[in-house]
Design a protein around this motif. Structure first.
Motif, PDB file in Angstrom:
ATOM      1  N   ASP A   1       2.433   1.669   7.953  1.00 60.57           N
ATOM      2  CA  ASP A   1       3.894   1.812   7.954  1.00 60.57           C
ATOM      3  C   ASP A   1       4.568   0.549   8.477  1.00 60.57           C
ATOM      4  O   ASP A   1       5.558   0.078   7.917  1.00 60.57           O
ATOM      5  N   ASN A   2       4.036  -0.005   9.564  1.00 59.04           N
ATOM      6  CA  ASN A   2       4.594  -1.209  10.165  1.00 59.04           C
ATOM      7  C   ASN A   2       4.502  -2.395   9.204  1.00 59.04           C
ATOM      8  O   ASN A   2       5.471  -3.134   9.021  1.00 59.04           O
TER       9      ASN A   2
ATOM     10  N   SER B   1      -0.152   4.110  11.142  1.00 62.08           N
ATOM     11  CA  SER B   1       0.879   3.402  11.894  1.00 62.08           C
ATOM     12  C   SER B   1       0.910   1.926  11.508  1.00 62.08           C
ATOM     13  O   SER B   1       1.983   1.344  11.299  1.00 62.08           O
TER      14      SER B   1
END
Length: 115
Positions: free
Chosen positions: A28-29, A25
């Motif tokens: 991806d961010n 996560s």
């Protein structure tokens, strides 16, 4: 909920999976932020990516430098490299090792939670 937390806290595979999901996560961010920043800068300055990197990559106060520093830190964490390791050297070595395995017909599985 308590049962779930006890299972996770006593299960190394579950912990590793949650850690990997969390890092994924973050990854991806961070990649989205880097992409958005580069796109915005290139469009507003009417530059190609080479011009952007030549101008800002080595300036510690630039957003581009800061985003890449975060990316380097995350790569170090994901691959469990030491702070003194040369990231590019280690990744190249890993890439060569995996390519040799694939060329010899050995199956190579991508990132996953460790056993």
């Amino acid at each position: 909920m308590l049962l779930c937390c006890n299972f996770i806290s006593e299960n190394p595979r579950a912990i590793a999976f949650m850690h990997l999901a969390f890092l994924s996560s973050l990854w991806d961010n961070l990649l989205q932020k880097l992409h958005d920043y580069r796109t915005q800068q290139m469009e507003s300055k009417e530059w190609v990516i080479t011009q952007l990197y030549n101008q800002f990559f080595h300036q510690p106060t630039s957003q581009l430098f800061k985003l890449h520093a975060q990316l380097d830190k995350l790569v170090m964490q994901v691959y469990r490299f030491n702070e003194t390791d040369d990231i590019l050297e280690k990744l190249l070595k890993l890439n060569v090792e995996l390519a040799e395995k694939e060329q010899s017909g050995e199956f190579v599985l991508g990132p996953q939670a460790p056993d």
